[in-house]
Design a protein around this motif. Structure first.
Motif, short mmCIF file in Angstrom:
data_model
loop_
_atom_site.label_atom_id
_atom_site.label_comp_id
_atom_site.label_asym_id
_atom_site.label_seq_id
_atom_site.Cartn_x
_atom_site.Cartn_y
_atom_site.Cartn_z
N ALA A 33 0.86 -1.14 0.08
CA ALA A 33 0.01 -0.10 -0.10
C ALA A 33 0.96 1.46 -0.14
O ALA A 33 0.32 2.37 -0.37
CB ALA A 33 -0.85 0.04 1.14
N GLN A 34 2.13 1.19 0.49
CA GLN A 34 2.90 2.21 0.25
C GLN A 34 3.31 2.66 -1.23
O GLN A 34 3.45 3.86 -1.31
CB GLN A 34 4.39 2.02 1.06
N ASP A 35 3.60 1.65 -1.89
CA ASP A 35 4.00 1.81 -3.23
C ASP A 35 2.82 1.84 -4.23
O ASP A 35 2.93 2.37 -5.53
CB ASP A 35 4.99 0.88 -3.72
N ASN A 36 1.71 1.50 -3.90
CA ASN A 36 0.43 1.47 -4.62
C ASN A 36 -0.72 2.18 -3.85
O ASN A 36 -1.28 1.26 -3.16
CB ASN A 36 0.28 0.12 -5.26
N LYS A 37 -1.07 3.17 -4.12
CA LYS A 37 -2.08 4.17 -3.18
C LYS A 37 -3.40 3.25 -3.46
O LYS A 37 -4.17 3.62 -2.67
CB LYS A 37 -2.06 5.44 -3.64
N SER A 38 -3.71 2.72 -4.78
CA SER A 38 -5.01 2.08 -4.75
C SER A 38 -5.36 0.68 -3.82
O SER A 38 -6.35 0.30 -3.66
CB SER A 38 -5.21 1.62 -6.31
N ILE A 39 -4.33 0.32 -3.12
CA ILE A 39 -4.55 -0.70 -2.05
C ILE A 39 -5.02 -0.16 -0.70
O ILE A 39 -4.28 0.71 -0.22
CB ILE A 39 -3.25 -1.46 -1.87
N THR A 40 -6.06 -0.58 -0.25
CA THR A 40 -6.76 0.01 0.81
C THR A 40 -7.11 -1.13 1.85
O THR A 40 -6.86 -2.41 1.48
CB THR A 40 -7.99 0.38 0.60
N TRP A 41 -7.37 -0.91 3.05
CA TRP A 41 -7.61 -1.92 3.92
C TRP A 41 -8.78 -2.67 3.47
O TRP A 41 -9.01 -3.79 3.64
CB TRP A 41 -8.21 -1.39 5.38
N ALA A 42 -10.07 -1.90 2.90
CA ALA A 42 -11.13 -2.66 2.46
C ALA A 42 -10.94 -3.82 1.55
O ALA A 42 -11.45 -4.87 1.57
CB ALA A 42 -12.11 -1.63 1.77
N LYS A 43 -9.86 -3.50 0.75
CA LYS A 43 -9.31 -4.32 -0.27
C LYS A 43 -8.68 -5.56 0.22
O LYS A 43 -9.12 -6.71 0.03
CB LYS A 43 -8.40 -3.73 -1.44
N ILE A 44 -7.97 -5.47 1.37
CA ILE A 44 -7.26 -6.40 1.96
C ILE A 44 -8.16 -7.48 2.31
O ILE A 44 -8.22 -8.55 2.60
CB ILE A 44 -6.22 -5.91 2.87
N ALA A 45 -9.01 -6.48 3.32
CA ALA A 45 -10.18 -7.26 4.12
C ALA A 45 -11.02 -8.06 3.52
O ALA A 45 -11.41 -9.06 3.74
CB ALA A 45 -10.98 -6.35 5.35
N ALA A 46 -11.43 -7.59 1.96
CA ALA A 46 -12.05 -8.58 1.30
C ALA A 46 -11.69 -9.61 0.62
O ALA A 46 -12.24 -10.45 0.23
CB ALA A 46 -12.78 -7.42 0.13
N ALA A 47 -10.28 -9.54 0.38
CA ALA A 47 -9.39 -10.48 -0.36
C ALA A 47 -9.23 -11.67 0.73
O ALA A 47 -9.15 -12.94 0.13
CB ALA A 47 -8.00 -9.77 -0.89
#
Length: 577
Positions: A141-155
């Motif tokens: 998420a530091q290098d790709n700002k499109s990665i969010t907690w919501a994405k991680i939690a949903a994955a």
């Protein structure tokens, strides 16, 4: 004897309760040249660490016997199948499993494990390949700002039935294989948090993005579900003991001692004396000359391999003392020396495959067309290779850099890691042939410990070095993307980029059509040949010496995908008669 004194001191350091002379029936002693970098699964990426981690921790499933394609459940109660067009995987977990801390394993532990992998995803780890599948990016998420907690939690999440649900960002034909990697072992959430690791919450996740976990508290005090738990780890080695609460069959070997012993001759003598049961034994030629046929030794031969090796030529070397003068003046090389394809081609034409196969592989080798095991789908036997041709090599050197290479000469500082005899020999053969072409050419060969080299090559500081890749998972993507993509693991150490190759590799990752993937991989191999990207080293068959009283190892159950490549098995499968 001097060696026995050294072996005894090592054993005493690792085994405070007893010392070893000849190894007891319930104890396995292993000697290797390199030490362990980490015992945290999220940071594990080198073979030496993986072979310990995979015996402390366990993955959801693993390879079945010696197969490279068939799988069997471990912490999953059964093998799952994809739904939702190949993007959803629901995993039921085994019940009654305990961690070495005494905590019971639940879905929450698995959820925490893979979310932690996605949150941290440091460059030093293997987590990029599951991040790519689950989040659509190899970056954190530091290098790709499109990665969010919501994405991680949903994955990665647990459903109401306490099943683990993976939701992929895109179809990934290699995902099941990726999850067999030793670094995908399930972590004890309660124990990790108690040690000061991430608490698993949305509130704190950003503070852990990209964090290097190689020296984490969990590396010092691991707690997995595996058959062995850590007793002690230090600079001289690792000591494991059988975990009495293990859910599976209890291992016959109670104690496992892995000792760091840099000198091959010392390891060999320990093995022949019976002071070591398994050793990093060097090249095939060395095993056949020094160990085969000796009392108490059994040599397993013609074993499959899932590795590929090459001599790397860094196209954009990070400025350092390794460049010498830093100029094309006969006293060094410029940082972009290898960016000229004629330079790379000249080196490829200077390497004698036939001599390498004869001297190093005892005739049991064959030239490879590409950096992919020929046992894998996607391997192109039709792609051309460079023959050993000093005349053609001379012509390429004369063309390189507008004739300046031939006129001025160069000094190259090449390195191999401690104990990497095969790499050392490859460099020595190349040095002899290149220096014979022009007296102004010089290759200096040096040695450095893996702990130093692993950092330097990832920083792009190495000039030329022998480097290999053992499969993380049995899919061609693991090699092709790793070696040839500008987004692959080795790009920073080789710095060769081709936009068309990148496109082909991305296309191969996005389809489950095997024929289409094979076609794309052949195109990559052909382009790499044309550009002389690497000096590809010949393929070999594995050869493994073991002590004759060691049971549980055979050609039929040997799986080269096991990180513990000395036997191709888990430690829990071994015993002594």
């Amino acid at each position: 004897m001097v060696y026995r004194t050294a072996a005894l001191s090592l054993s005493l350091a690792l085994l405070p309760s007893f010392a070893l002379a000849a190894t007891p029936k319930d104890t396995l002693v292993i000697q290797q040249a390199a030490g362990i970098s980490t015992l945290d699964p999220s940071a594990t990426y080198d073979t030496f660490s993986s072979q310990i981690v995979e015996n402390i921790y366990e993955t959801l499933w693993t390879y079945k016997g010696g197969s490279l394609t068939a799988m069997t459940p471990l912490l999953a109660s059964s093998l799952p199948t994809f739904t939702n067009g190949g993007k959803t995987l629901v995993v039921s977990l085994r019940s009654g499993v305990k961690f070495q801390s005494g905590n019971a394993m639940s879905c929450a532990d698995a959820e925490y494990t893979y979310r932690r992998d996605l949150v941290t995803n440091a460059p030093e780890s293997a987590n990029w390949f599951i991040s790519d599948a689950l989040l659509g990016s190899t970056k954190n998420a530091q290098d790709n700002k499109s990665i969010t907690w919501a994405k991680i939690a949903a994955a990665v999440k647990c459903n109401a039935q306490n099943q683990l649900v993976f939701t992929l960002a895109k179809v990934d034909p290699a995902f099941m294989a990726k999850m067999t990697f030793s670094g995908m072992g399930v972590i004890d959430k309660q124990w990790a948090i108690k040690q000061g690791e991430w608490d698993g919450s949305e509130k704190t996740w950003q503070a852990w993005v990209g964090k290097d976990l190689s020296g984490s508290p969990l590396s010092v005090k691991p707690s997995g579900t595996g058959a062995y738990s850590l007793v002690k780890s230090d600079a001289s080695g690792v000591f494991l003991q059988a975990f009495p609460g293990y859910w599976g069959a209890k291992p016959a070997i109670k104690n496992v001692v892995m000792q760091k012993v840099g000198e091959l001759a010392v390891r060999q003598q320990a093995f022949l004396n019976g002071d070591a049961d398994l050793i990093e034994a060097g090249t095939r030629a060395n095993v056949e000359a020094q160990l085969k046929g000796r009392p108490g030794v059994v040599v397993l031969d013609n074993l499959p391999t899932t590795s590929a090796q090459a001599l790397f030529m860094n196209n954009n070397i990070k400025p350092s003392a390794a460049l010498g003068s830093g100029k094309l003046d006969g006293k060094g090389i410029p940082a972009n020396f290898f960016s000229d394809a004629d330079v790379r081609r000249a080196f490829a034409l200077s390497f004698d495959d036939s001599r390498f196969i004869k001297d190093v592989q005892s005739g049991k080798g064959s030239p490879r067309t590409m950096l992919l095991p020929d046992t894998f789908p996607g391997y192109s036997a039709q792609t051309k290779t460079y023959p050993f041709d000093p005349v053609a090599a001379k012509a390429s050197f004369q063309k390189a850099w507008g004739g300046e290479v031939w006129k001025n000469g160069f000094v190259i500082n090449a390195k191999y890691r401690t104990g990497h005899t095969l790499g050392q020999t490859a460099l020595e053969l190349l040095k002899q042939n290149v220096e014979a072409i022009n007296p102004k050419f010089r290759i200096n060969i040096g040695v450095e410990p893996w702990s130093e080299q692993s950092v330097k090559f990832q920083n792009g500081e190495e000039v030329m070095l022998p480097m290999g890749w053992g499969a993380d998972y049995a899919d061609p993507d693991n090699f092709m993307y790793t070696f040839y993509s500008s987004k692959g693991y080795f790009y920073v150490s080789n710095n060769w980029k081709d936009a068309q190759v990148d496109q082909w590799l991305d296309q191969a990752r996005a389809t489950t059509d095997a024929a289409q993937r094979n076609k794309l991989y052949k195109q990559v191999a052909d382009r790499a040949y044309q550009q002389s990207v690497f000096v590809v080293l010949p393929a070999d068959l594995n050869i493994r010496p073991i002590r004759s009283d060691l049971q549980g190892v055979s050609a039929t159950n040997y799986n080269p995908m096991r990180s513990f490549s000395f036997t191709g098995t888990y430690l829990r499968e071994l015993s002594k008669k």
